[in-house]
Scaffold this motif. Structure first.
Motif, short mmCIF file in Angstrom:
data_model
loop_
_atom_site.label_atom_id
_atom_site.label_comp_id
_atom_site.label_asym_id
_atom_site.label_seq_id
_atom_site.Cartn_x
_atom_site.Cartn_y
_atom_site.Cartn_z
N SER A 112 0.85 -1.15 0.36
CA SER A 112 -0.02 0.03 -0.08
C SER A 112 0.83 1.21 0.00
CB SER A 112 -0.88 -0.07 1.23
OG SER A 112 -1.84 -1.20 1.36
N THR A 134 -4.71 -2.49 9.67
CA THR A 134 -3.34 -2.55 9.83
C THR A 134 -3.05 -1.66 10.89
OG1 THR A 134 -2.81 -3.02 7.53
CG2 THR A 134 -1.01 -2.20 8.82
N GLU A 169 8.05 -12.09 -0.80
CA GLU A 169 6.99 -12.59 -0.06
C GLU A 169 6.65 -13.89 -0.48
OE1 GLU A 169 3.91 -9.22 -0.79
OE2 GLU A 169 3.87 -9.60 1.39
O1 M6R Z 1 -3.86 -4.05 4.62
P1 M6R Z 1 -3.03 -3.05 4.32
O2 M6R Z 1 -3.16 -2.53 2.85
O3 M6R Z 1 -2.95 -2.09 5.26
O4 M6R Z 1 -1.55 -3.89 4.36
C1 M6R Z 1 -0.49 -3.35 4.48
C2 M6R Z 1 0.75 -4.29 4.11
O5 M6R Z 1 0.83 -5.32 5.20
C3 M6R Z 1 0.45 -5.14 2.95
O6 M6R Z 1 0.45 -4.50 1.61
C4 M6R Z 1 1.76 -6.23 2.69
O7 M6R Z 1 2.69 -5.60 2.38
C5 M6R Z 1 1.33 -7.39 1.60
N1 M6R Z 1 1.71 -8.65 2.03
C6 M6R Z 1 2.04 -7.25 0.38
O8 M6R Z 1 1.84 -7.91 -0.61
#
Ligand code: M6R
Length: 369
Positions: free
Chosen positions: A60, A109, A245
Motif C-alpha cells: 500500500s 493494519t 513474499e
Molecule cells: O491491509 P494493508 O493494505 O494495510 O496492508 C499493508 C501491508 O501489510 C500489505 O500491503 C503487505 O505488504 C502485503 N503482504 C503485500 O503483498
C-alpha cells in the motif's frame, strides 16, 4: 471460489480489470466532473490543503509512492509518502491544512491505524483509501474513498494495489478540479485514459505466457533485481516485494538513477535484472536514461528482462527478453507495468511448489504493531 485458477493470487491478478473498473465506476459524469459523494470533508476545506501526507505499509505504501507523482503533477500540492510506523515516532509537521491520506487494503493494519490516530490528534484532516467496508481505519477517519477491488484473500496484495492507485488518482483529480489546477478538459482526458486501463490490463493478462515461462526457468535464481525510474521506481519496489513474499528469493528494487551510486556493484555474470522502462513518448530524456541503465548492467553480465511500451523497438537490442505493455500516458503506466511482475512472482513461487496464497511468516492483515 478460485474460479479454476491454481491460487487466489492468480485469480486476483486476473480480477484486476474488474477491480479497476469498479473503482472508477460512478465517480465522474460524462463531462469528466468528479463526484466523490462519499467525501465527507467540506470542499472549502479541501481547497485550503497545502500539504498531503500519505501513510501506509508494504504494498500500500508503494501505491502511495506512485500516487505522489500524479498528485504533485496534477494538484501542485507537496505530497510526502511515509511508512506509517516511521511517521508516528518522529515529530512530523502537521497543521490543520495538512491532509493525511491513509492507504490500506484491510483497513485494520495496526501500524497505519495508530499513525492515523496520531495525525488526527495533531489536528490533520484524515482520509482513508480502503478496500474493506466498515473497517477500523475508515471508521476513524474524517473521510473515506473505497477501492472496489472485491475481497482480497491471498496474502500478497495484487488487485488492491492497482485499485489503490486508481482511487488515489481520483482523489488527485478531484483536488485539481476543486482548486482549478487543471482544466476540466484535461481531467476528462485523463479519466478517459483511465477508463481504457481495464481492457489494457486484460491484454497484458492474455499475453502472459512468456513471462510465466521465464519464471519457471528461473526457479533456481537466488537473487533478482528490479530497476525503475519515476513511477517505474515504486513498480520496481513492488515487483521485488512480491518475489520476496511468495518465492522467498532475495529481491531488491532500485531507482535506476541510483545504480551508479552503489547497487551496480552487485551486478555480476548472470544476475537477473528486470527493468521497467518509461514510455519513449514521455519526457524524452527519461527513456534514454533508463535504456542506458540497461546497457550498463548488461555490459557487466546481467541478464536483462525489460518491461516496455508496445512499439518501443529501441529496447530490444539490450534485452534478453522484452515484455510489452499497451501504450498509455506515463502516469498511468504503473497500472499495466506491475501486472507482468505479479505474474512472474506467482509463477515462480508456484514452480517452486510453494503455497502462493499463504506464504510463510506472513499474515494477510497485520493487526499488531
Ligand atoms: O491491509 P494493508 O493494505 O494495510 O496492508 C499493508 C501491508 O501489510 C500489505 O500491503 C503487505 O505488504 C502485503 N503482504 C503485500 O503483498
Amino acid at each position: 471460489e478460485k474460479d479454476g485458477y491454481p491460487s487466489f493470487m492468480e485469480k486476483e491478478i486476473h480480477d484486476q480489470p474488474e477491480a479497476v473498473l469498479q473503482t472508477l465506476l460512478g465517480r465522474s459524469d460524462i463531462d469528466g466532473r468528479l463526484t466523490l459523494d462519499e467525501m465527507r470533508i467540506d470542499p472549502e476545506e479541501l481547497k485550503k490543503i497545502d500539504k498531503i501526507i500519505v501513510l501506509a505499509c508494504g504494498t500500500s505504501a508503494y501505491a502511495g509512492h506512485v500516487a505522489k507523482y500524479a498528485i504533485e503533477t496534477w494538484c501542485r500540492i507537496p505530497t510526502e509518502v511515509e511508512l506509517a510506523h516511521e511517521f508516528r515516532y518522529r515529530e512530523p509537521i502537521i497543521t490543520p491544512t495538512t491532509l493525511v491520506v491513509s492507504l490500506s487494503q484491510s483497513g485494520e493494519t495496526m501500524d497505519t491505524l495508530m499513525a492515523v490516530r496520531y495525525a488526527r490528534e495533531q489536528g490533520a484532516r484524515t482520509m482513508a483509501i480502503c478496500n474493506t467496508n466498515g473497517s477500523t481505519i475508515p471508521r476513524e477517519s474524517d473521510a473515506v474513498l473505497y477501492t472496489h477491488a472485491g475481497p482480497e484473500i491471498a496474502v500478497a496484495s495484487t488487485k488492491a494495489f492497482l485499485a489503490q492507485i486508481v482511487a488515489a488518482y481520483l482523489l488527485g483529480l478531484y483536488l485539481a478540479q476543486l482548486r482549478g489546477n487543471k482544466f476540466q478538459g484535461e481531467i476528462k482526458d485523463i479519466l478517459a485514459d483511465l477508463n481504457k486501463i481495464p481492457a489494457k490490463i486484460q491484454s497484458v493478462l492474455d499475453n502472459a505466457d512468456p513471462i510465466r515461462e521465464l519464471a519457471r526457468s528461473m526457479k533456481d535464481a537466488d537473487s533478482v533485481l528490479f530497476l525503475g525510474r519515476h513511477v517505474g521506481f515504486p513498480v520496481a519496489l513492488e515487483g521485488a516485494l512480491k518475489l520476496k513474499e511468495i518465492a522467498y528469493i532475495h529481491a531488491e528494487g532500485f531507482a535506476a538513477g541510483e545504480l551508479k551510486h552503489g547497487p551496480i556493484a552487485l551486478i555480476e555474470e548472470g544476475q537477473p535484472v528486470f527493468i521497467v522502462v518509461p514510455s519513449p513518448r514521455g519526457r524524452d530524456s527519461l527513456h534514454a536514461k533508463v535504456v542506458s541503465n540497461i546497457q550498463e548492467v548488461r555490459a557487466r553480465g546481467a541478464r536483462t528482462f525489460v518491461i516496455a511500451e508496445e512499439g518501443d523497438e529501441a529496447v530490444k537490442a539490450y534485452a534478453e527478453e522484452v515484455f510489452f505493455i499497451p501504450e498509455t500516458q506515463p502516469l498511468l503506466a504503473p497500472l499495466l507495468a506491475t501486472v507482468p511482475l505479479q505474474i512472474f512472482a506467482a509463477a515462480l513461487a508456484g514452480a517452486k511448489g510453494y503455497d502462493v496464497d499463504q506464504p510463510r511468516n506472513l499474515a494477510k492483515s497485520v493487526t499488531v504493531e
